[in-house]
Design an enzyme around this catalytic site. Sequence first.
Site, PDB file in Angstrom:
ATOM      1  N   GLU A  17      17.233   5.121   4.775  1.00 40.05           N
ATOM      2  CA  GLU A  17      18.678   5.299   4.870  1.00 40.05           C
ATOM      3  C   GLU A  17      19.133   6.056   6.112  1.00 40.05           C
ATOM      4  OE1 GLU A  17      20.376   5.734   0.591  1.00 40.05           O
ATOM      5  OE2 GLU A  17      18.236   6.087   0.512  1.00 40.05           O
ATOM      6  N   ASN A  53       3.847   3.105   8.467  1.00 37.08           N
ATOM      7  CA  ASN A  53       3.612   1.816   9.131  1.00 37.08           C
ATOM      8  C   ASN A  53       4.598   1.699  10.284  1.00 37.08           C
ATOM      9  OD1 ASN A  53       3.887  -0.953   9.917  1.00 37.08           O
ATOM     10  ND2 ASN A  53       2.972  -1.606   7.984  1.00 37.08           N
ATOM     11  N   LYS A  90       5.301  -0.591  12.304  1.00 33.33           N
ATOM     12  CA  LYS A  90       6.056  -1.840  12.452  1.00 33.33           C
ATOM     13  C   LYS A  90       7.216  -1.908  11.449  1.00 33.33           C
ATOM     14  CE  LYS A  90       3.697  -5.528  13.626  1.00 33.33           C
ATOM     15  NZ  LYS A  90       2.930  -6.793  13.675  1.00 33.33           N
ATOM     16  N   GLN A 101      13.033  -0.590   9.601  1.00 30.28           N
ATOM     17  CA  GLN A 101      13.954   0.168   8.753  1.00 30.28           C
ATOM     18  C   GLN A 101      14.957   0.950   9.598  1.00 30.28           C
ATOM     19  OE1 GLN A 101      14.479  -0.548   5.741  1.00 30.28           O
ATOM     20  NE2 GLN A 101      13.371   0.838   4.423  1.00 30.28           N
ATOM     21  N   ARG A 148       5.653  12.034   8.802  1.00 29.37           N
ATOM     22  CA  ARG A 148       4.661  11.044   9.226  1.00 29.37           C
ATOM     23  C   ARG A 148       5.178   9.634   8.939  1.00 29.37           C
ATOM     24  NH1 ARG A 148      -1.206  11.235   8.733  1.00 29.37           N
ATOM     25  NH2 ARG A 148      -2.004   9.805  10.322  1.00 29.37           N
TER      26      ARG A 148
END
Lengths: 175, 769
Positions: free
Chosen positions: B736, B663, B665, B670, B660
Amino acid sequence: MRWTINGAEVDETVDVRTSLLDLLRERLHLFGAKKGCDQGACGACTVLVDGRRINSCLALAVQYQGREIVTIEGLGAPGALHPLQKAFVEHDGFQCGYCTPGQICSAVAMASELRDGAPSYVTEDLTAETIDVTPEEVRERMSGNLCRCGAYNGIVDALTETYAPAAEADKREAA
Amino acid sequence: MSLVQDTLQAVMKKAIALAPDGFIPGGHPDPLIHHKHGLIGAPVSRIDGPLKVSGKAAFAAEFPVDGMAYAALKYSSIPRGRIAELDTRAAEAAPGVVLVMTHKNAPRLQPMPPFMSQPKAAGGDDVPVMQDDQVHWNGQPVALVLAETQEQADHARSLIRVAYEAGHGVTALAEAKANGSEPGLFQGEPLKLDLNDAEDKLAAAPHKVDVRYTTPRHSHNPIELHAATVYWEGDALRVHDATQAVDHAAWTLAQVFGLREEQVHVTSPYVGGGFGSKTLWQHQILAAAASRLAGRPVRIMLSREGVYRIVGGRTITEQRVAIGAQDDGTFDALIHTGTVAMTPHNNMPEPFILPARSAYASRSFLLDVETVKLNMVANTFMRAPGESVGTFGLECAVDELAHAMNIDPIELRIRNEPEKDPTTGLPFSSRLIVEAWRRGAERFGWSKRGAPGARREGEWLVGLGCATATYPYYRMPGGAARITLTRDGRATISISAHEMGMGTSTAQTQVAAERLGLTMEQVTFAYGDNTLPGVVLAGGSQQTAAIGAAVSAAQRQLFETLLQLAGNDSPLAGLKPDEVGGSDGGLGKLDEPQIFESYASILQRAQRESVTAEAEAPPPLELQHWSMHSHGAMFCEVRVSTVTGEVRVNRFLGVFDCGRIINAKTARSQFRGGIVMGLGLALMEETQFDERSGRIMNPSLAEYHVPVHLDVPEIDAIWLDEPDPHTPMGARGVGEIGITGVGAAVANAVFNATGKRVRDLPITLDKLL
């Protein structure tokens, strides 16, 4: 020594070796201008001098006496943000936020360079009086401002949203 | 470790693997997974955004302190040997100088316990910090100058004269290899796996590739320079640091200075990028030592060159990848072995084999990371340590095999999709890479990919490539959180976690508001301070899960207390914590929401101004019960100039299976940010190391190239958003994975464009001419 910084007269005596960046940060505690390399390679220290962008780490404070200097603190503050600052928040044009003030100051001057028709490597019509704010122009002209978090897409979106409509409106007015 | 301990550990591991799901954290899905239309997943703008865009967020070097002195460091210029002479007289006499500190006058200090040697160890290396005349690497600090201004400190530093008696430093990889290698040890286990005679199976396989790849050193290069503002308050040490590990830094500083942990206060509210580099290195220690010696607050901000000299980066890898396959493409053998460089003063064997452990089914495996030792700055963790460079070798080799067998590389991957973890046998908690491949292939127009070298547009050859991205789910032990709820219906969540730009404070405010039934404005997320509960490293993409589990535990405790306070006069009387949920500023019965009482009402009747709950997260046993990994399908289109060999990236798509998304945005940023760093790894990044002197040759952002605006096209990042049923909020972490697979996707696209395989990163134009 005197400067006009964010509209206010500033009077300080500094070492002739002091960079404009260190004057701002260490003497005046205007920490919005960031030190990322101190070598003119990253753009985090970008401020506006008489409306033009410079790397303040490569500028000696003593050279810039009498000039009008604007830092990120002079553009807007929480609660009264500059439209570009708002667009950076909306489009997530940053992550850590360290390069951000430099990106924003750089972009403000970039917009006026486009309005003035200063061509770049990607400009097709070198004789145009004004140059459109396109993602390609923005990418080329902002390449001196590094973002290691890689928020470049958001920055380009923030800039084109903020400045492209204005450019369109200018053009309509001229027509 | 003794045989008894080994056996005990093996038994425990087996017991955890075989335990019923209900006994394991994550065995009962987090109720938040079922909140479909609330704050979870919403594209909320960063709550610290207005501060950051206006220059008001205070970073480590932005805390002015009365009487502060500025530090400058002098670095060694030999890789090994001793300081024979150290002349500091001119520096001491220079204007504004407060102190020149060398090994002759530095206070006695213990070496830093190095990272991973103990639970809260944070040291980048374990050599004595300015305690003797020994030099361990080229760039080691040998003197520190304190002065009234930075200009004065920098000038005085230039007046220090050092003469060295050179020893023998091992600085060439060939010599280090000739000295012999040792197996890499990572998280207490050897980076070795030998299952079912892979070499024999490879030899017998009808189809095979057996190739070598290399990756160079990399530097993190966060734009914020490593910095700290440090002072002593009596025997207590106060550090405004730029760190992704406040608790680790505080504990380690306590060991170095012989203090109790409670005497060290480290805060780090904003960090200007870390990527693995913002831990404890010698500069914070030297600043604290100088502060004690001079009796003055100290500001230390490394120069960009200084960061290269004393903060390690990612080390070099030499990888062999061999795959043997049957006619149908299924793997008989998967071999991923090779050598990485470390130092005598750290233990970070870049674990590039991690992806190969679980990415594909194979009838046999041989995985091995061997380490050799060089006298250099200690290498360290950098975004997706192991996976970022390991996926380069592995995913290029899969592409090479697909080409050799004339099978579509996506199809080849799907044919080798494992049903359970191929090396541990554990079930996957959730694994949707095949779905990601299908969705991505359609969105990217993969079917239009032609033969290598077939597509030419003017001077440009254009090609498509793909690769799998993969990164594990981690949750480290030590998570704990405190929730304070006040009568005005506001909550403060306190946990010693970090915000380096990942969006943690925003995402966790969303989560807490959703859990408690409050608005985001009613929730304060306090973090970045070692005095707060918990030990939560910003590493391993684990903060989302670690904070989630700790806050969830504290929430349960809070609800228990609230129900007690509510008592028999409340509509909630008789209900248990599991039967209620936070909604509309109070507690409600989950299946009958009209049975409700507001927090304000509960606290008022109990005559309480506030209520506080603090709890620890359960130990992360889920990691040994399921095989838990995120994945991504990465697609790249490049153009390569036939005139200059220059590679430009036209398009990039990542389709992510990360559980899930909290956020939309900040998660997109990331993913994109990881991909951008991956483009750097693919095309330009290399920390150049002089094998004669052990000196880094390009210690600046002018000479170490990172992607700039014009290098980065619009990056398409999408996700499947399928919750992992066994993780807090159903999330698996997104920090990552974006960098993984990118190097291979670019290299495979370059091959498709040109027909040339470049197996040595970075793919610079000289390798294509």
